[in-house]
Design an enzyme around this catalytic site. Structure first.
Site, PDB file in Angstrom:
ATOM      1  N   ASP A 156     -86.676 -33.018 146.158  1.00  0.00           N
ATOM      2  CA  ASP A 156     -87.222 -32.125 145.154  1.00  0.00           C
ATOM      3  C   ASP A 156     -86.386 -32.364 143.873  1.00  0.00           C
ATOM      4  O   ASP A 156     -85.294 -32.954 143.945  1.00  0.00           O
ATOM      5  CB  ASP A 156     -87.055 -30.680 145.658  1.00  0.00           C
ATOM      6  CG  ASP A 156     -87.211 -29.664 144.554  1.00  0.00           C
ATOM      7  OD1 ASP A 156     -88.224 -29.719 143.848  1.00  0.00           O
ATOM      8  OD2 ASP A 156     -86.301 -28.809 144.398  1.00  0.00           O
ATOM      9  N   ASP A 187     -86.243 -29.865 140.604  1.00  0.00           N
ATOM     10  CA  ASP A 187     -85.648 -28.652 140.012  1.00  0.00           C
ATOM     11  C   ASP A 187     -84.824 -27.899 141.041  1.00  0.00           C
ATOM     12  O   ASP A 187     -85.352 -27.424 142.049  1.00  0.00           O
ATOM     13  CB  ASP A 187     -86.751 -27.750 139.444  1.00  0.00           C
ATOM     14  CG  ASP A 187     -87.421 -28.390 138.250  1.00  0.00           C
ATOM     15  OD1 ASP A 187     -86.714 -28.677 137.273  1.00  0.00           O
ATOM     16  OD2 ASP A 187     -88.640 -28.624 138.293  1.00  0.00           O
TER      17      ASP A 187
END
Ligand code: XBP
Ligand code: MG
Length: 266
Positions: free
Chosen positions: A9, A11
């Site tokens: 991922d 953020d």
């Protein structure tokens, strides 16, 4: 089973980006004289809505304004969000962010072992590219064999679609890869796609129930930033998560302490 790919991922996982997104939103609100200022505790709650556009629309729906005003504000969302992203990229390219501890080390160890890297994120490709260039240099984006973004799928996280897309682009099945996440929305997305998931929460997600993860660590750790209490608590070899230990756990030589994916499949 050989570990073929690490899927990250962006953020909160590669870098603790959310405060920069928050500041960029506030700059845009100020420019447009909207009178909104998102403070960290409020933004932390707003983060339960994945995606900047969706978050802003949700916020507008909570405002005590007339129906006509709400319609007007909702129409502004795409433009405000695009401007937020321009501000965000500017802040990132000015050096506002670093990669979280252990990310670059683990990426290097994986690549040296022939394991590919990929991304599955809610944010857009331009934001990902800015972060990778600012933190890893111009060669950063090319280190990833597949990049899957939120605007390429029908439904963003917590739906599993963005992980399905990353796996499809890698040509892999879920058991051949491991996901790295920081939040409940991300974890639900990765586990929903059948991936074992390692979570490293931040201020923005520490309050969430991340118990569906195979492993939860404060960060991935590094020789110069060891994880307190390790090895011995959750890790076997070192006070950081090394690729060799990760690969051993994935092929079943050493099980993860929790393995919700196996529980889901049994
Ligand atoms: C985190 C998010 C993102 C960022 C901003 O997603 O929800 O929306 O806050 O992104 P992930 P945009 O779970 O993938 O880390 O404003 O570009 O949508
Ligand atoms: Mg995240």
């Amino acid at each position: 089973m050989t570990l073929e790919a690490l899927i990250f991922d962006v953020d909160g996982t590669l870098a603790d980006t959310e405060d920069v997104h928050r500041r960029a939103f506030n700059l845009v609100f100020e420019r447009h004289r909207l009178g909104w200022v998102w403070q960290p505790p409020q933004y932390r709650e707003l983060l339960s809505v994945a995606g900047g556009k969706e978050r802003l629309a949700w916020f507008i729906d909570t405002l005590p304004v007339s129906g006509a005003e709400r319609v007007h504000l909702r129409r502004l969302v795409p433009a405000l969000h695009a401007e937020k992203n321009r501000c965000y990229r500017h802040l990132v390219m000015s050096g506002a962010l670093r990669l979280r501890p252990g990310i670059e080390r683990l990426m290097t160890e994986a690549r040296e072992a022939g394991c590919r890297l990929a991304i599955a994120t809610t944010t857009s490709a331009v934001n990902v590219e800015a972060l990778l260039q600012a933190t890893l240099g111009s060669a950063g984006p090319a280190m990833f064999s597949a990049i899957a973004c939120g605007d390429e799928v029908r439904i963003k996280k917590p739906s599993p679609y963005v992980y399905h897309l990353a796996l499809r682009r890698l040509g892999l099945r879920a058991h051949q890869a491991v996901a790295f996440e920081d939040s409940l929305n991300g974890l639900r997305s990765a586990v929903g796609a059948g991936l074992r998931t390692i979570v490293t929460p931040t201020y923005w997600s520490r309050h969430e129930d991340l118990s569906a993860a195979s492993l939860e660590l404060p960060h991935l750790g590094d020789p110069h930033l060891p994880i307190g209490g390790e090895p011995g608590h959750q890790l076997e070899n070192a006070p950081w998560l090394g690729f060799a230990e990760l690969a051993r756990r994935m092929d079943g030589r050493t099980a993860f302490a929790r393995d919700p994916v196996d529980e889901l499949q049994s």
